[in-house]
Motif scaffolding. Structure first.
Motif, PDB file in Angstrom:
ATOM      1  N   ALA A  32       0.810  -1.079   0.032  1.00  0.00           N
ATOM      2  CA  ALA A  32       0.328  -0.013  -0.582  1.00  0.00           C
ATOM      3  C   ALA A  32       0.698   1.385   0.156  1.00  0.00           C
ATOM      4  N   TRP A  33       2.001   0.815   0.837  1.00  0.00           N
ATOM      5  CA  TRP A  33       2.957   2.174   0.551  1.00  0.00           C
ATOM      6  C   TRP A  33       3.551   2.842  -0.795  1.00  0.00           C
ATOM      7  N   ARG A  35       1.850   2.382  -3.712  1.00  0.00           N
ATOM      8  CA  ARG A  35       1.075   2.068  -4.297  1.00  0.00           C
ATOM      9  C   ARG A  35       0.800   3.915  -3.785  1.00  0.00           C
ATOM     10  N   SER A  50      -7.388   8.205  -4.382  1.00  0.00           N
ATOM     11  CA  SER A  50      -6.881   7.105  -3.967  1.00  0.00           C
ATOM     12  C   SER A  50      -5.242   6.906  -3.607  1.00  0.00           C
ATOM     13  N   ALA A  54      -4.413   4.354  -0.164  1.00  0.00           N
ATOM     14  CA  ALA A  54      -3.190   3.013   0.035  1.00  0.00           C
ATOM     15  C   ALA A  54      -2.718   3.724   1.301  1.00  0.00           C
ATOM     16  N   ALA A  57      -4.700   3.128   4.444  1.00  0.00           N
ATOM     17  CA  ALA A  57      -4.299   1.830   4.447  1.00  0.00           C
ATOM     18  C   ALA A  57      -2.762   1.388   4.731  1.00  0.00           C
ATOM     19  N   ALA A  58      -1.815   1.803   4.848  1.00  0.00           N
ATOM     20  CA  ALA A  58      -0.502   1.015   4.915  1.00  0.00           C
ATOM     21  C   ALA A  58       0.059   1.808   6.594  1.00  0.00           C
ATOM     22  N   CYS A  61      -2.460  -0.759   8.476  1.00  0.00           N
ATOM     23  CA  CYS A  61      -1.322  -2.015   8.776  1.00  0.00           C
ATOM     24  C   CYS A  61      -0.400  -1.831   9.550  1.00  0.00           C
TER      25      CYS A  61
END
Length: 79
Positions: A32-33, A35, A50, A54, A57-58, A61
């Motif tokens: 994700a990072w 992306r 987006s 992303a 999300a990173a 996580c």
């Protein structure tokens, strides 16, 4: 004094499951990072929705991996 093999197997199963979970969460965070562009905007362009999702999300996580590691250390070190 005998070994309780069921308990040893349970500990092995839980530790294997947590290990796999941490590896998967860290891998998803790295993906994700990447992306998201690694946190650097592309040549002065604005970050899109987006990219922001992303990056978020990173962070989630990586925070989950940190929380699991901190909990494991808390279990090991008596406080």
């Amino acid at each position: 004094m005998g070994a309780t093999w069921g308990t040893i197997g349970g500990v092995f199963g839980v530790s294997l499951g947590v290990t796999v979970l941490v590896v998967v969460m860290f891998s998803l965070g790295v993906a994700a990072w990447a992306r998201a562009g690694g946190g650097v905007p592309r040549h002065g362009a604005r970050r899109g929705r987006s990219d922001m999702v992303a990056a978020g999300a990173a962070v989630v996580c990586f925070a989950a991996c940190l929380a699991i590691a901190a909990y494991g250390i808390d279990l090991i070190i008596p406080g």
